[in-house]
Write an enzyme that holds these catalytic residues in place. Sequence first.
Site, PDB file in Angstrom:
ATOM      1  N   ASP A  22       0.844  -1.195   0.000  1.00 55.53           N
ATOM      2  CA  ASP A  22       0.000   0.000   0.000  1.00 55.53           C
ATOM      3  C   ASP A  22       0.878   1.243   0.000  1.00 55.53           C
ATOM      4  O   ASP A  22       1.750   1.394   0.852  1.00 55.53           O
ATOM      5  CB  ASP A  22      -0.901  -0.030   1.242  1.00 55.53           C
ATOM      6  CG  ASP A  22      -1.775   1.199   1.332  1.00 55.53           C
ATOM      7  OD1 ASP A  22      -1.961   1.877   0.301  1.00 55.53           O
ATOM      8  OD2 ASP A  22      -2.285   1.482   2.437  1.00 55.53           O
ATOM      9  N   ASN A  24      -0.593   4.553  -0.322  1.00 50.86           N
ATOM     10  CA  ASN A  24      -1.280   5.795   0.079  1.00 50.86           C
ATOM     11  C   ASN A  24      -1.994   5.676   1.422  1.00 50.86           C
ATOM     12  O   ASN A  24      -2.766   6.554   1.805  1.00 50.86           O
ATOM     13  CB  ASN A  24      -2.262   6.247  -1.004  1.00 50.86           C
ATOM     14  CG  ASN A  24      -3.479   5.329  -1.090  1.00 50.86           C
ATOM     15  OD1 ASN A  24      -3.468   4.216  -0.545  1.00 50.86           O
ATOM     16  ND2 ASN A  24      -4.523   5.771  -1.756  1.00 50.86           N
ATOM     17  N   ASP A  26      -4.387   3.717   2.489  1.00 46.88           N
ATOM     18  CA  ASP A  26      -5.819   3.377   2.628  1.00 46.88           C
ATOM     19  C   ASP A  26      -6.038   1.899   2.949  1.00 46.88           C
ATOM     20  O   ASP A  26      -7.167   1.422   3.008  1.00 46.88           O
ATOM     21  CB  ASP A  26      -6.596   3.773   1.361  1.00 46.88           C
ATOM     22  CG  ASP A  26      -6.240   2.907   0.162  1.00 46.88           C
ATOM     23  OD1 ASP A  26      -5.307   2.068   0.256  1.00 46.88           O
ATOM     24  OD2 ASP A  26      -6.892   3.052  -0.890  1.00 46.88           O
ATOM     25  N   ASP A  30      -1.487  -0.947  -3.940  1.00 43.60           N
ATOM     26  CA  ASP A  30      -1.739  -0.091  -5.095  1.00 43.60           C
ATOM     27  C   ASP A  30      -0.456   0.093  -5.908  1.00 43.60           C
ATOM     28  O   ASP A  30       0.611  -0.434  -5.548  1.00 43.60           O
ATOM     29  CB  ASP A  30      -2.295   1.266  -4.645  1.00 43.60           C
ATOM     30  CG  ASP A  30      -1.424   1.917  -3.586  1.00 43.60           C
ATOM     31  OD1 ASP A  30      -0.183   1.862  -3.717  1.00 43.60           O
ATOM     32  OD2 ASP A  30      -1.965   2.464  -2.601  1.00 43.60           O
ATOM     33  N   ASP A  99      -3.373  -8.765 -17.137  1.00 38.54           N
ATOM     34  CA  ASP A  99      -4.311  -9.876 -17.136  1.00 38.54           C
ATOM     35  C   ASP A  99      -5.437  -9.530 -18.109  1.00 38.54           C
ATOM     36  O   ASP A  99      -6.035  -8.456 -18.006  1.00 38.54           O
ATOM     37  CB  ASP A  99      -4.874 -10.068 -15.720  1.00 38.54           C
ATOM     38  CG  ASP A  99      -4.987 -11.522 -15.344  1.00 38.54           C
ATOM     39  OD1 ASP A  99      -5.644 -12.263 -16.099  1.00 38.54           O
ATOM     40  OD2 ASP A  99      -4.440 -11.918 -14.306  1.00 38.54           O
ATOM     41  N   ASP A 200      -6.822 -14.972 -18.887  1.00 40.13           N
ATOM     42  CA  ASP A 200      -7.623 -15.656 -17.880  1.00 40.13           C
ATOM     43  C   ASP A 200      -8.583 -16.675 -18.501  1.00 40.13           C
ATOM     44  O   ASP A 200      -9.338 -16.324 -19.418  1.00 40.13           O
ATOM     45  CB  ASP A 200      -8.424 -14.585 -17.129  1.00 40.13           C
ATOM     46  CG  ASP A 200      -9.137 -15.118 -15.923  1.00 40.13           C
ATOM     47  OD1 ASP A 200      -8.465 -15.507 -14.955  1.00 40.13           O
ATOM     48  OD2 ASP A 200     -10.380 -15.162 -15.939  1.00 40.13           O
ATOM     49  N   GLU A 254      -4.150 -19.219 -19.598  1.00 37.15           N
ATOM     50  CA  GLU A 254      -4.518 -20.109 -18.502  1.00 37.15           C
ATOM     51  C   GLU A 254      -5.339 -21.265 -19.090  1.00 37.15           C
ATOM     52  O   GLU A 254      -6.331 -21.024 -19.778  1.00 37.15           O
ATOM     53  CB  GLU A 254      -5.347 -19.353 -17.460  1.00 37.15           C
ATOM     54  CG  GLU A 254      -5.553 -20.172 -16.210  1.00 37.15           C
ATOM     55  CD  GLU A 254      -6.553 -19.567 -15.238  1.00 37.15           C
ATOM     56  OE1 GLU A 254      -6.497 -19.917 -14.052  1.00 37.15           O
ATOM     57  OE2 GLU A 254      -7.407 -18.755 -15.652  1.00 37.15           O
ATOM     58  N   HIS A 327      -2.177 -16.642  -7.202  1.00 36.14           N
ATOM     59  CA  HIS A 327      -3.230 -16.148  -6.300  1.00 36.14           C
ATOM     60  C   HIS A 327      -4.415 -17.104  -6.186  1.00 36.14           C
ATOM     61  O   HIS A 327      -5.364 -16.795  -5.475  1.00 36.14           O
ATOM     62  CB  HIS A 327      -3.707 -14.791  -6.827  1.00 36.14           C
ATOM     63  CG  HIS A 327      -4.342 -14.931  -8.180  1.00 36.14           C
ATOM     64  ND1 HIS A 327      -3.628 -15.322  -9.306  1.00 36.14           N
ATOM     65  CD2 HIS A 327      -5.620 -14.793  -8.598  1.00 36.14           C
ATOM     66  CE1 HIS A 327      -4.453 -15.402 -10.335  1.00 36.14           C
ATOM     67  NE2 HIS A 327      -5.661 -15.083  -9.927  1.00 36.14           N
ATOM     68  N   ASP A 328      -4.381 -18.214  -6.894  1.00 36.68           N
ATOM     69  CA  ASP A 328      -5.518 -19.142  -6.893  1.00 36.68           C
ATOM     70  C   ASP A 328      -5.299 -20.401  -6.071  1.00 36.68           C
ATOM     71  O   ASP A 328      -6.177 -21.265  -6.031  1.00 36.68           O
ATOM     72  CB  ASP A 328      -5.845 -19.567  -8.335  1.00 36.68           C
ATOM     73  CG  ASP A 328      -6.563 -18.477  -9.099  1.00 36.68           C
ATOM     74  OD1 ASP A 328      -7.196 -17.622  -8.455  1.00 36.68           O
ATOM     75  OD2 ASP A 328      -6.490 -18.482 -10.337  1.00 36.68           O
TER      76      ASP A 328
END
Length: 550
Positions: A22, A24, A26, A30, A99, A200, A254, A327-328
């Site tokens: 991160d 910023n 929040d 990002d 992606d 994807d 993929e 990430h899967d």
Amino acid sequence: MEHTQWYKDRVFYQIWPRSFKDGNGDGMGDLWGVYEKLDYIKSLGVGGIWFSPLYPSPGVDCGYDISDYMDIAPEYGGMEAFEKVLEGAHARDIKVIMDLVVNHTSSQHEWFQKSRRRIEPYTDYYIWRPARPGGGLPNNWDSLFEGKAWQFDELRGEYYLHLFAVEQPDLNMDNPLVREEVKKILRFWLDKGVDGFREDVITFISKTEGLPNDRLMPASRGLLLYNNGPHLLEYLTEFYDGALADYDCMTLAEGPMINVKKALRYIEEKPGKVIDMIIQFECMSADCIATDYIHTPFSLRRLKRAWTKWQKGLAGKAWNMLYLENHDHPRVISRYGSEKYRVLSGKTLAAAYLFQQGTPFVYQGQEIGMTNWYPADPEMYEDVQTRWQYFHKATKRSPEKRLKRLWDASRDSARTPVQWTDGPKAGFTEGEPWFYLNENYKEVNVAAAEADPDSLLHFYRRAIALRQSLPAVRSGSYRAFDAFSGKRCVYAREGEGQRLLVVCAFSEAEQRFRAPAGFDLSAAKLVLQNYSDAPQGKLRPYECRVYLWA
Ligand code: NOJ
């Protein structure tokens, strides 16, 4: 335009933006955070970044539900921040791939909102069907995330197909206008300077005509009727000829459940090749059957069989994509290695895949040995698929059993924020993180790994540098040994006047080891290892060694 195949000489790093860094305050990762970390990424020896989706999205599937393909989400910093990152990456000789998610859009996408209202030309942009006589669903396919693959839309008075979440309607790729949109998206990003795409579930875009019922249900859930469908090659060729051919770019498709023979249809290096590499799932199935949710004990034999199949199957014909994490799937040390021997097994896993033929991908946090996350309360999970599995599927099982299943299988284990320091919020953010941190961040973090010369992070750097320096790794042959051993992985790479022997132990107990015939270890140089010495005749827990004859 000539395709120079630059991807063959690079290692990629995958960024799942919400949880990388991160910038910023929040609480959400990002592009400002990425910008800060470009030198870190470069320091790994990486020459490419794959960004999971950065586009505007309602976030039902963490960005894989896109509402605008031609922009960057404001929470990630918008287009301005993206351009800065792209420039910064290129200045460091790092390629950037995006992606491309065009099997489906978000239900908030303007196309879908117009399609529901039958506003031209969007009426047939999606796969709409009336109810069957008597009110039944159009067919018996299942969604991969939640329940059936059909959702009734009141406004249009018809069902639409969604192979993923309800909020991810499938595009109708049989409509030439939709294919034009895809080509526009490709050109838009390529003109901006990006270097390619990870595509994807691209093998799902052509559904069997007539959308027939799946007779093998429930085993196949419709998959055989939309995976590698009848027009897939034709559509990929159209994307290639109509956009990709004009740029020196790369594509990575993929391909769930794909096998070597089918993959070669798209990636074989001969005229008509439309894709550069395939993400195959066989190497992710050594502790499960078809999906992470059908868990089985880890089998090294199965893993080696998958590796060998792809190494041999593509040899001289096509190029492999190599990975252990994304990430899967849950974290690989927790799956295929050992949390008890976290660093040693992380190194063995790294050596086992990094010296194979192909382009390796490293997923954020993999390089410091992040492990799975074990929340006590199922409500803490965020992922749409995970929540469905717990709250709606197999609810007859005890809550304990269902929770255990999530620990083994949930994608959220790989989605906790990257652990940068042992300080507040693991150095990920100065605000409140959007998601839970893995509690082990005090021990497992980048700063600690930087300070320890024996860390997994430094091992990754050494292994990547070594790989990049050895022509045999790029183009040598592959030979696997000890195929029946469930405790070690041994393979050789030979060519360009070099011979390499990679030896990786996958057990907590010491084991005996003799080099394969013809490999005289006394004449070799030990170029990588995860212990400080290398006694002959045995391998210690999760020991790995890379020998070189040159
Ligand atoms: C595969 C992506 O990697 C995954 O994260 C996503 O949920 C599905 N495709 C649907 O887009």
